[in-house]
Design a protein around this motif. Sequence first.
Motif, PDB file in Angstrom:
ATOM      1  N   GLY A  97      -8.414   7.170   3.679  1.00  0.00           N
ATOM      2  CA  GLY A  97      -7.782   6.423   4.769  1.00  0.00           C
ATOM      3  C   GLY A  97      -8.701   5.401   5.391  1.00  0.00           C
ATOM      4  O   GLY A  97      -9.695   4.978   4.785  1.00  0.00           O
ATOM      5  N   ALA A  98      -8.356   5.016   6.616  1.00  0.00           N
ATOM      6  CA  ALA A  98      -9.069   3.943   7.305  1.00  0.00           C
ATOM      7  C   ALA A  98     -10.549   4.250   7.337  1.00  0.00           C
ATOM      8  O   ALA A  98     -10.974   5.378   7.576  1.00  0.00           O
ATOM      9  CB  ALA A  98      -8.523   3.777   8.719  1.00  0.00           C
ATOM     10  N   ALA A 123       0.452   9.348   1.226  1.00  0.00           N
ATOM     11  CA  ALA A 123       0.455   7.946   1.664  1.00  0.00           C
ATOM     12  C   ALA A 123       1.514   7.140   0.932  1.00  0.00           C
ATOM     13  O   ALA A 123       2.112   6.230   1.490  1.00  0.00           O
ATOM     14  CB  ALA A 123      -0.907   7.306   1.442  1.00  0.00           C
ATOM     15  N   ASN A 124       1.705   7.468  -0.344  1.00  0.00           N
ATOM     16  CA  ASN A 124       2.639   6.720  -1.172  1.00  0.00           C
ATOM     17  C   ASN A 124       2.857   7.565  -2.433  1.00  0.00           C
ATOM     18  O   ASN A 124       1.883   7.993  -3.068  1.00  0.00           O
ATOM     19  CB  ASN A 124       2.029   5.355  -1.526  1.00  0.00           C
ATOM     20  N   THR A 172      14.267  -5.175   5.186  1.00  0.00           N
ATOM     21  CA  THR A 172      13.893  -4.260   4.108  1.00  0.00           C
ATOM     22  C   THR A 172      15.154  -3.604   3.578  1.00  0.00           C
ATOM     23  O   THR A 172      16.246  -3.820   4.111  1.00  0.00           O
ATOM     24  CB  THR A 172      12.888  -3.200   4.620  1.00  0.00           C
ATOM     25  N   ARG A 217       7.323  -5.222   8.747  1.00  0.00           N
ATOM     26  CA  ARG A 217       7.964  -4.372   7.735  1.00  0.00           C
ATOM     27  C   ARG A 217       6.961  -3.733   6.778  1.00  0.00           C
ATOM     28  O   ARG A 217       7.277  -2.744   6.116  1.00  0.00           O
ATOM     29  CB  ARG A 217       8.997  -5.165   6.943  1.00  0.00           C
ATOM     30  N   ARG A 265       9.117   1.732  -3.878  1.00  0.00           N
ATOM     31  CA  ARG A 265       7.699   1.378  -3.691  1.00  0.00           C
ATOM     32  C   ARG A 265       6.874   2.483  -3.043  1.00  0.00           C
ATOM     33  O   ARG A 265       5.647   2.466  -3.137  1.00  0.00           O
ATOM     34  CB  ARG A 265       7.574   0.124  -2.819  1.00  0.00           C
ATOM     35  N   ARG A 319       3.697   6.750  -5.274  1.00  0.00           N
ATOM     36  CA  ARG A 319       3.122   6.150  -6.492  1.00  0.00           C
ATOM     37  C   ARG A 319       1.621   6.426  -6.579  1.00  0.00           C
ATOM     38  O   ARG A 319       1.082   6.611  -7.671  1.00  0.00           O
ATOM     39  CB  ARG A 319       3.377   4.631  -6.504  1.00  0.00           C
ATOM     40  N   CYS A 368      -6.985   8.982   7.575  1.00  0.00           N
ATOM     41  CA  CYS A 368      -6.120   9.953   6.888  1.00  0.00           C
ATOM     42  C   CYS A 368      -6.931  11.027   6.169  1.00  0.00           C
ATOM     43  O   CYS A 368      -6.356  12.006   5.684  1.00  0.00           O
ATOM     44  CB  CYS A 368      -5.225   9.239   5.897  1.00  0.00           C
ATOM     45  N   GLY A 374      -2.156  -3.636   2.505  1.00  0.00           N
ATOM     46  CA  GLY A 374      -1.559  -2.565   1.697  1.00  0.00           C
ATOM     47  C   GLY A 374      -1.926  -2.582   0.225  1.00  0.00           C
ATOM     48  O   GLY A 374      -2.434  -1.577  -0.307  1.00  0.00           O
ATOM     49  N   TRP A 418      14.087  -0.651  -1.781  1.00  0.00           N
ATOM     50  CA  TRP A 418      12.682  -1.102  -1.836  1.00  0.00           C
ATOM     51  C   TRP A 418      11.765   0.032  -1.371  1.00  0.00           C
ATOM     52  O   TRP A 418      10.750   0.333  -2.021  1.00  0.00           O
ATOM     53  CB  TRP A 418      12.477  -2.345  -0.965  1.00  0.00           C
ATOM     54  N   LEU A 440      -7.834  -1.658   6.954  1.00  0.00           N
ATOM     55  CA  LEU A 440      -6.881  -0.851   7.711  1.00  0.00           C
ATOM     56  C   LEU A 440      -7.458  -0.661   9.099  1.00  0.00           C
ATOM     57  O   LEU A 440      -8.434   0.075   9.264  1.00  0.00           O
ATOM     58  CB  LEU A 440      -6.730   0.499   6.984  1.00  0.00           C
TER      59      LEU A 440
HETATM   60  N1  ACO Z   1      10.670  -4.175   2.483  1.00  0.00           N
HETATM   61  C1  ACO Z   1      10.955  -5.138   1.584  1.00  0.00           C
HETATM   62  N2  ACO Z   1      10.007  -5.921   1.043  1.00  0.00           N
HETATM   63  C2  ACO Z   1       8.743  -5.745   1.439  1.00  0.00           C
HETATM   64  C3  ACO Z   1       8.375  -4.757   2.376  1.00  0.00           C
HETATM   65  C4  ACO Z   1       9.401  -3.964   2.923  1.00  0.00           C
HETATM   66  N3  ACO Z   1       9.168  -2.990   3.814  1.00  0.00           N
HETATM   67  N4  ACO Z   1       7.043  -4.807   2.574  1.00  0.00           N
HETATM   68  C5  ACO Z   1       6.580  -5.773   1.773  1.00  0.00           C
HETATM   69  N5  ACO Z   1       7.597  -6.352   1.095  1.00  0.00           N
HETATM   70  C6  ACO Z   1       7.551  -7.434   0.118  1.00  0.00           C
HETATM   71  C7  ACO Z   1       6.291  -8.261   0.197  1.00  0.00           C
HETATM   72  O1  ACO Z   1       6.410  -9.269   1.161  1.00  0.00           O
HETATM   73  C8  ACO Z   1       6.199  -8.800  -1.209  1.00  0.00           C
HETATM   74  O2  ACO Z   1       7.092  -9.878  -1.318  1.00  0.00           O
HETATM   75  P1  ACO Z   1       6.687 -11.178  -2.207  1.00  0.00           P
HETATM   76  O3  ACO Z   1       6.507 -10.642  -3.603  1.00  0.00           O
HETATM   77  O4  ACO Z   1       7.863 -12.072  -2.027  1.00  0.00           O
HETATM   78  O5  ACO Z   1       5.414 -11.688  -1.612  1.00  0.00           O
HETATM   79  C9  ACO Z   1       6.740  -7.671  -2.076  1.00  0.00           C
HETATM   80  O6  ACO Z   1       7.523  -6.848  -1.184  1.00  0.00           O
HETATM   81  C10 ACO Z   1       5.647  -6.816  -2.688  1.00  0.00           C
HETATM   82  O7  ACO Z   1       4.739  -6.478  -1.654  1.00  0.00           O
HETATM   83  P2  ACO Z   1       3.412  -5.668  -1.935  1.00  0.00           P
HETATM   84  O8  ACO Z   1       2.693  -5.513  -0.646  1.00  0.00           O
HETATM   85  O9  ACO Z   1       2.678  -6.243  -3.102  1.00  0.00           O
HETATM   86  O10 ACO Z   1       4.063  -4.256  -2.386  1.00  0.00           O
HETATM   87  P3  ACO Z   1       3.344  -2.965  -2.889  1.00  0.00           P
HETATM   88  O11 ACO Z   1       4.002  -2.538  -4.144  1.00  0.00           O
HETATM   89  O12 ACO Z   1       1.851  -3.091  -2.884  1.00  0.00           O
HETATM   90  O13 ACO Z   1       3.778  -1.899  -1.794  1.00  0.00           O
HETATM   91  C11 ACO Z   1       2.766  -0.757   0.052  1.00  0.00           C
HETATM   92  C12 ACO Z   1       3.341  -2.079  -0.464  1.00  0.00           C
HETATM   93  C13 ACO Z   1       3.878   0.266   0.038  1.00  0.00           C
HETATM   94  C14 ACO Z   1       2.257  -0.973   1.459  1.00  0.00           C
HETATM   95  C15 ACO Z   1       1.616  -0.313  -0.877  1.00  0.00           C
HETATM   96  O14 ACO Z   1       0.727  -1.377  -1.057  1.00  0.00           O
HETATM   97  C16 ACO Z   1       0.866   0.878  -0.349  1.00  0.00           C
HETATM   98  O15 ACO Z   1       1.389   1.977  -0.281  1.00  0.00           O
HETATM   99  N6  ACO Z   1      -0.433   0.676  -0.026  1.00  0.00           N
HETATM  100  C17 ACO Z   1      -1.273   1.759   0.392  1.00  0.00           C
HETATM  101  C18 ACO Z   1      -0.970   2.138   1.793  1.00  0.00           C
HETATM  102  C19 ACO Z   1      -1.829   3.296   2.180  1.00  0.00           C
HETATM  103  O16 ACO Z   1      -2.048   4.192   1.419  1.00  0.00           O
HETATM  104  N7  ACO Z   1      -2.361   3.269   3.369  1.00  0.00           N
HETATM  105  C20 ACO Z   1      -3.251   4.298   3.723  1.00  0.00           C
HETATM  106  C21 ACO Z   1      -3.012   4.621   5.072  1.00  0.00           C
HETATM  107  S1  ACO Z   1      -4.125   5.863   5.471  1.00  0.00           S
HETATM  108  C22 ACO Z   1      -4.663   5.768   7.097  1.00  0.00           C
HETATM  109  O17 ACO Z   1      -5.814   5.998   7.351  1.00  0.00           O
HETATM  110  C23 ACO Z   1      -3.668   5.370   8.161  1.00  0.00           C
END
Ligand code: ACO
Length: 332
Positions: free
Chosen positions: A317-318, A258-259, A28, A150, A36, A261, A111, A221, A32, A194
């Motif tokens: 969340g989950a 969480a993010n 990573t 990652r 993100r 964005r 969450c 994600g 990124w 999740l």
């Molecule tokens: N570093 C570099 N690249 C990465 C990483 C990383 N850590 N993780 C994923 N990538 C890559 C992927 O493999 C993908 O590559 P590809 O295009 O070659 O296939 C590219 O980056 C884009 O990946 P996406 O998963 O589409 O990226 P996205 O913009 O969706 O961001 C993230 C991922 C940050 C996980 C986002 O989807 C997110 O925040 N989701 C919500 C998470 C969340 O809110 N969870 C709630 C938890 S609450 C609870 O109850 C615990």
Amino acid sequence: MRACVAGWGTAVPDLRLTNAELEDRVKTTDAWIVERTGIRERRIARPDETTASLATEAGAAAIKQAGLSPLDVDLLIVATATPEQPIPHTGAFVGDGLGLHCGSFDLGAGCAGFVYELVTGAALLTGGGLEHVLVIGAEVLSRIIDPTDRTTAVLFGDGAAALVLEASSEHAPDDGPGLLAFDLGCDGSLARLLEIPAGGSRLPTSVETLDQRLQYLKMQGPEVFRRAVRTVVDSANTALGRAGMASSDVDWFIPHQANARIIDAAAHRLGIPAERTIVNIDRYGNTSAASIPLAISEAADAGDLQAGDVVLLSGFGAGMTWGSAVLRWGRA
Ligand code: ACO
């Protein structure tokens, strides 16, 4: 009668894990992660720090800040997805650490857990004759994250935060402080988005589950992301409607961190400007049930939350669970 916030406190590990350090562990980059997610660093528990130890420290700080003693607490609720151990519940350890004599239970709603325990504690204050309820969100997520994955390793952090809730008088004025309205929900058909697949009754831990790394958090994600913004906006608007308010009445929007964005998109759709939205994800990452009370406590310590301010909380969340609450800040 309403439930008001009488005190707050936090506990986060000293150890910081920066994006630069993660670059050495998984494939990573700092760029990124920042672009993100908005996360720059997160706190990680040392081996002797646990969910209960962080919760106890946060709870003690909240009781002190409220000017109370542990014997004043009538009920303890601990929201967590990372309990101290399967049996007994985390609240048993926290109550012992704090010197409480009251009942306690853990609450699991991912969450959104903090909003759920806020609503539950408030209901027991206003309808159950209790005077003070201690609600704590506490997580050591670093112990359920696959260090080689990652897609999750960059997102989560450890920490705890607590609020003491107290009952207002029976004849509180309409514009007085306290919890005004809420919305809770769960769509269990999305449970697989999740999850930690192993370690429960459905799939007990075995050599096979460990080989397949099923003791770790798995997350779809992008699918969670897609639903999160809509869920937060719908739930926040429902809670505001029940309070007879609109987003223009909100002084502070404190969403689950969480993010960045997701937060930006939800605030934008709700029509709440960035300067009225509390964001600390850059310093802590996603701390699940601890994230909203951590943000509340930091905003209160900074003097941002003033008596009379309308505060909108929203978490998801989950589960997938969600929960939003509208409260007017200030002591009973
Ligand atoms: N570093 C570099 N690249 C990465 C990483 C990383 N850590 N993780 C994923 N990538 C890559 C992927 O493999 C993908 O590559 P590809 O295009 O070659 O296939 C590219 O980056 C884009 O990946 P996406 O998963 O589409 O990226 P996205 O913009 O969706 O961001 C993230 C991922 C940050 C996980 C986002 O989807 C997110 O925040 N989701 C919500 C998470 C969340 O809110 N969870 C709630 C938890 S609450 C609870 O109850 C615990």
